[in-house]
Design a protein around this motif. Structure first.
Motif, PDB file in Angstrom:
ATOM      1  N   GLU A 104     101.621  -1.009 -62.219  1.00 48.01           N
ATOM      2  CA  GLU A 104     102.296  -2.279 -61.362  1.00 48.01           C
ATOM      3  C   GLU A 104     102.303  -1.819 -59.835  1.00 48.01           C
ATOM      4  N   VAL A 105     102.536  -0.724 -59.351  1.00 45.86           N
ATOM      5  CA  VAL A 105     102.605  -0.457 -58.112  1.00 45.86           C
ATOM      6  C   VAL A 105     100.962  -0.749 -57.870  1.00 45.86           C
ATOM      7  N   ALA A 106     100.073  -0.048 -58.210  1.00 42.82           N
ATOM      8  CA  ALA A 106      98.547  -0.086 -58.085  1.00 42.82           C
ATOM      9  C   ALA A 106      98.070  -1.315 -57.854  1.00 42.82           C
ATOM     10  N   ASP A 107      98.483  -2.367 -59.015  1.00 45.63           N
ATOM     11  CA  ASP A 107      98.099  -3.676 -58.909  1.00 45.63           C
ATOM     12  C   ASP A 107      98.483  -4.345 -57.679  1.00 45.63           C
ATOM     13  N   LEU A 108      99.934  -3.999 -57.519  1.00 43.19           N
ATOM     14  CA  LEU A 108     100.517  -4.840 -56.378  1.00 43.19           C
ATOM     15  C   LEU A 108      99.846  -4.592 -55.064  1.00 43.19           C
ATOM     16  N   GLY A 109      99.370  -3.152 -54.938  1.00 39.87           N
ATOM     17  CA  GLY A 109      98.870  -2.678 -53.697  1.00 39.87           C
ATOM     18  C   GLY A 109      97.346  -3.740 -53.562  1.00 39.87           C
ATOM     19  N   VAL A 110      96.720  -3.773 -54.676  1.00 41.13           N
ATOM     20  CA  VAL A 110      95.319  -4.387 -54.409  1.00 41.13           C
ATOM     21  C   VAL A 110      95.498  -5.905 -54.404  1.00 41.13           C
ATOM     22  N   THR A 111      96.543  -6.548 -54.792  1.00 36.67           N
ATOM     23  CA  THR A 111      96.801  -7.821 -54.618  1.00 36.67           C
ATOM     24  C   THR A 111      97.203  -8.258 -53.200  1.00 36.67           C
ATOM     25  N   LEU A 112      98.044  -7.440 -52.455  1.00 40.16           N
ATOM     26  CA  LEU A 112      98.437  -7.552 -50.948  1.00 40.16           C
ATOM     27  C   LEU A 112      97.407  -7.071 -50.279  1.00 40.16           C
ATOM     28  N   MET A 113      96.615  -6.266 -50.539  1.00 42.33           N
ATOM     29  CA  MET A 113      95.459  -5.884 -49.575  1.00 42.33           C
ATOM     30  C   MET A 113      94.431  -7.190 -49.645  1.00 42.33           C
ATOM     31  N   LEU A 114      94.000  -7.545 -50.871  1.00 43.48           N
ATOM     32  CA  LEU A 114      93.118  -8.783 -50.975  1.00 43.48           C
ATOM     33  C   LEU A 114      93.850 -10.035 -49.991  1.00 43.48           C
ATOM     34  N   PHE A 115      95.134 -10.229 -50.055  1.00 44.36           N
ATOM     35  CA  PHE A 115      95.757 -11.286 -49.343  1.00 44.36           C
ATOM     36  C   PHE A 115      95.624 -11.092 -47.943  1.00 44.36           C
ATOM     37  N   THR A 116      95.886  -9.939 -47.239  1.00 49.79           N
ATOM     38  CA  THR A 116      95.855  -9.525 -46.197  1.00 49.79           C
ATOM     39  C   THR A 116      94.283  -9.548 -45.327  1.00 49.79           C
ATOM     40  N   LEU A 152     108.747 -10.776 -46.742  1.00 53.25           N
ATOM     41  CA  LEU A 152     108.916 -11.432 -47.934  1.00 53.25           C
ATOM     42  C   LEU A 152     108.188 -12.608 -48.091  1.00 53.25           C
ATOM     43  N   SER A 153     107.930 -13.486 -47.043  1.00 50.08           N
ATOM     44  CA  SER A 153     107.117 -14.688 -47.394  1.00 50.08           C
ATOM     45  C   SER A 153     105.877 -14.183 -47.784  1.00 50.08           C
ATOM     46  N   GLY A 154     105.301 -13.103 -47.278  1.00 49.54           N
ATOM     47  CA  GLY A 154     103.807 -12.830 -47.564  1.00 49.54           C
ATOM     48  C   GLY A 154     103.775 -12.413 -49.088  1.00 49.54           C
ATOM     49  N   PHE A 155     104.767 -11.576 -49.322  1.00 48.79           N
ATOM     50  CA  PHE A 155     105.019 -11.224 -50.825  1.00 48.79           C
ATOM     51  C   PHE A 155     105.113 -12.369 -51.665  1.00 48.79           C
ATOM     52  N   MET A 156     105.766 -13.444 -51.351  1.00 41.38           N
ATOM     53  CA  MET A 156     105.813 -14.679 -52.164  1.00 41.38           C
ATOM     54  C   MET A 156     104.457 -15.302 -52.143  1.00 41.38           C
ATOM     55  N   PHE A 157     103.684 -15.616 -51.122  1.00 43.13           N
ATOM     56  CA  PHE A 157     102.707 -16.250 -51.247  1.00 43.13           C
ATOM     57  C   PHE A 157     101.455 -15.424 -51.903  1.00 43.13           C
ATOM     58  N   ALA A 158     101.479 -14.023 -51.603  1.00 43.83           N
ATOM     59  CA  ALA A 158     100.442 -13.391 -52.359  1.00 43.83           C
ATOM     60  C   ALA A 158     100.702 -13.206 -54.037  1.00 43.83           C
ATOM     61  N   PHE A 161      94.126 -17.635 -50.784  1.00 42.19           N
ATOM     62  CA  PHE A 161      95.559 -17.981 -50.243  1.00 42.19           C
ATOM     63  C   PHE A 161      95.707 -17.516 -48.942  1.00 42.19           C
ATOM     64  N   GLY A 162      95.185 -16.191 -48.846  1.00 40.68           N
ATOM     65  CA  GLY A 162      95.136 -15.466 -47.415  1.00 40.68           C
ATOM     66  C   GLY A 162      94.234 -16.529 -46.614  1.00 40.68           C
ATOM     67  N   VAL A 163      93.066 -16.698 -47.023  1.00 40.48           N
ATOM     68  CA  VAL A 163      91.920 -17.537 -46.252  1.00 40.48           C
ATOM     69  C   VAL A 163      92.745 -18.996 -46.105  1.00 40.48           C
ATOM     70  N   GLN A 191      94.342 -19.424 -40.379  1.00 42.90           N
ATOM     71  CA  GLN A 191      94.374 -20.319 -39.287  1.00 42.90           C
ATOM     72  C   GLN A 191      95.716 -20.459 -38.721  1.00 42.90           C
ATOM     73  N   GLN A 192      96.826 -20.139 -39.353  1.00 41.72           N
ATOM     74  CA  GLN A 192      98.080 -20.466 -38.913  1.00 41.72           C
ATOM     75  C   GLN A 192      98.488 -19.465 -37.535  1.00 41.72           C
ATOM     76  N   ALA A 193      99.187 -19.900 -36.883  1.00 43.12           N
ATOM     77  CA  ALA A 193      99.544 -18.953 -35.643  1.00 43.12           C
ATOM     78  C   ALA A 193     100.238 -17.621 -35.908  1.00 43.12           C
ATOM     79  N   LYS A 194     100.729 -17.541 -36.983  1.00 46.23           N
ATOM     80  CA  LYS A 194     101.363 -16.224 -37.308  1.00 46.23           C
ATOM     81  C   LYS A 194     100.757 -15.388 -38.469  1.00 46.23           C
ATOM     82  N   ALA A 195      99.459 -15.759 -38.858  1.00 46.46           N
ATOM     83  CA  ALA A 195      98.725 -15.196 -39.871  1.00 46.46           C
ATOM     84  C   ALA A 195      98.271 -13.648 -39.402  1.00 46.46           C
ATOM     85  N   SER A 196      98.282 -13.411 -38.286  1.00 45.22           N
ATOM     86  CA  SER A 196      98.231 -11.912 -37.720  1.00 45.22           C
ATOM     87  C   SER A 196      99.196 -11.034 -37.862  1.00 45.22           C
ATOM     88  N   GLU A 197     100.420 -11.849 -37.429  1.00 49.09           N
ATOM     89  CA  GLU A 197     101.945 -11.069 -37.384  1.00 49.09           C
ATOM     90  C   GLU A 197     102.122 -10.918 -38.856  1.00 49.09           C
TER      91      GLU A 197
END
Length: 527
Positions: free
Chosen positions: A47-59, A200-206, A227-229, A233-239
């Motif tokens: 689960e940790v490994a899968d979560l890492g890949v999901t967050l990576m693709l989102f970022t 936490l919002s990043g986790f929620m969206f991803a 969903f990351g794409v 274009q949001q102002a806070k995407a980089s942050e």
């Protein structure tokens, strides 16, 4: 048991880092060593490994420009390489089978083609980690390599849909409607502030995107990427991306451990896995030649090819489907896991010296370039520049505005980020696109009138590479740079940089000076 794995992973990663190599090599070694001593994969680690890949693709999606994917050099290079490699390796695998090579002798044309297809992918996780550690995510070759990886992921998803027979449900037709929710999600990001709520919002969206796409029979990781794409274009995407960086890196340690825990190979498996490694050289040459034929410059083609010369974790997923369908023997899963790990190690070591290798062989590589260059590869001459600021992010742009207020148009800025430069040029600033680590760029720029180069990036390896390129073209002016930490400052001075500023300390000095000006103005008004 899991806490001991974390300690062991840290020890291996720490030891490898002391040798000047990326820590992920240590994590891979830790997985195989743990496997050797009897450790096995646990649901928690998976689960940790899968979560890492999901967050990576989102970022990745948060930083991705969809227009890059539509360029012919991106999708054309991806499909050309995949087709050529699959055809070539299928023939080679069948030939090795006639020689009674272990495990190859059991392959028919279908299983050989499946194995070739699985090996055609490059590792998204490995490439992104290398780009992040070298600070090259926004460079020309970094962005191009990411575009190829995303197109490969799309190909993999299409294959899985066709192979598994999981056709997306009719509800999938409603997914494009998510586009109209952009203002809502953008507002959520704005109201989340800058602390833990933003992360936490990043986790929620991803994770929410992962589950949403899975519900309609589309691979969840693709949902996280898209969903990351959507939010890019949001102002806070980089942050938002930066707030998830530490979490993503920690979870990806689980991914690298899991590669080594797939199964323990026997001697014939290890021999077969090792036989696949020399083929990486064929993959490297194929990538370079295809990219060069698409009119990419030699440096972009060579560095992108080096990044992509590895085998992918997606290959394991493809092989699992093949095993379930009875197309290929399950032993190939173990062989492929070992080959993937070895390819990661080789890519990380070789890419550590990529810029030096390019400088050594650039004359030969340039002979394979096609003219004219693509529009993105045409350099702009900074007319009348006497001070050049490398990196136009927050620190670099602050320096630009301060110096421009005194020296005017004699100050120019340069950055590898095309979107950032386009926005700054629209504001009327004297800036241009350029990768300061590129020998090609410095050879084409006239640096005879430039008196000072300010390197506004805190990555010490980047500063060293830029300084070396300036020296190679005979630059005689001064060089200034910034550093995060005092030990980095000493290292940079050792590279021959004339002045290095610790920007945490200098921020305090600037804050004090600006505050004193407030007192001065107050006293002037009193008098």
């Amino acid at each position: 048991m899991d806490i001991l794995w974390i300690v062991f992973a840290f020890a291996c990663g720490f030891g490898v880092k002391q040798l000047g190599l990326p820590p992920l090599i240590g994590y891979l070694a830790a997985g195989f060593l743990l496997n050797f001593y009897g450790a096995r994969m646990t649901p928690g680690l998976r689960e940790v490994a899968d979560l890492g890949v999901t967050l990576m693709l989102f970022t990745i999606g948060l930083k991705l420009n969809i227009r890059d994917l539509l360029k012919i050099e991106t999708w054309g290079g991806t499909f050309a390489n995949s087709s050529l490699w699959t055809a070539l390796f299928t023939g080679l695998a069948l030939f090795l089978g006639t020689l009674s090579a272990p495990y190859f002798s059991d392959l028919d044309w279908q299983s050989a083609a499946l194995l070739a297809f699985a090996l055609s992918f490059s590792s998204t996780v490995c490439v992104i980690k290398m780009l992040e550690e070298s600070g090259e995510m926004a460079t020309r070759h970094g962005r191009f390599a990411i575009g190829v990886l995303v197109m490969q992921d799309v190909v993999a998803v299409v294959f899985l849909v066709l192979a598994e027979g999981q056709v997306p449900t009719l509800w999938a037709l409603l997914l494009p409607a998510l586009w109209f929710t952009k203002p809502l999600f953008g507002r959520v990001l704005e109201l989340s502030g800058h602390g833990e709520l933003l992360a936490l919002s990043g986790f929620m969206f991803a994770l929410g995107a992962y589950e949403l796409f899975s519900l309609v029979n589309i691979k969840g990781d693709l949902g996280a990427l898209l969903f990351g794409v959507l939010l890019s274009q949001q102002a806070k995407a980089s942050e938002l991306s930066k707030s998830l960086l530490g979490f993503k890196d920690i979870f990806l340690v689980g991914f690298f451990l899991s590669i080594g825990l797939v199964a323990l190979p026997d001697v014939p498996m290890m021999i077969t896995a090792v036989l696949l490694i020399p083929l990486l050289l064929v993959k490297l040459c194929m990538f370079y030649l295809v990219f060069a034929r698409l009119r990419l410059r030699a440096r972009t083609s060579s560095l992108a090819a080096l990044l992509l010369t590895n085998y992918s974790e997606f290959g394991l997923i493809v092989m699992v489907v093949g095993v379930e369908l009875g197309i290929i023997a399950k032993e190939w899963l173990v062989i492929l896991a070992l080959s993937i790990s070895l390819s990661f190690v080789i890519t990380c070591i070789v890419y550590h010296y990529a810029h030096g290798l390019y400088a050594r062989f650039k004359d030969a590589l340039h002979r394979l370039e096609l003219e004219p260059p693509l529009a993105a590869d045409v350099f702009v001459q900074p007319t009348g520049a006497e001070i050049l600021i490398v990196g136009t992010g927050r620190i670099g742009m602050g320096a630009y505005r301060a110096l421009h207020g005194v020296l005017g148009d004699r100050v120019w800025g340069m950055d590898a980020n095309h979107e950032r430069i386009a926005q700054q040029r629209a504001e009327g600033l004297h800036v241009f696109v350029g990768d300061a680590e590129s020998a090609d760029l410095w050879e084409q720029l006239d640096v005879s009138r430039i008196e000072l180069v300010l390197i506004a990036t805190p990555v010490t390896e980047d500063c060293r590479n830029i300084t070396e390129q300036l020296k190679l073209v005979g630059y005689r002016g001064k060089i200034a740079a910034i550093a995060r930490f005092e030990d980095d400052r000493e290292v940079l001075l050792g590279y021959g940089i004339d002045q290095v500023f610790n920007f945490f300390a200098e921020a305090g000095v600037g804050f004090a000076e600006d505050s004193l000006r407030l007192i001065g103005r107050a006293k002037q008004s009193e008098t």
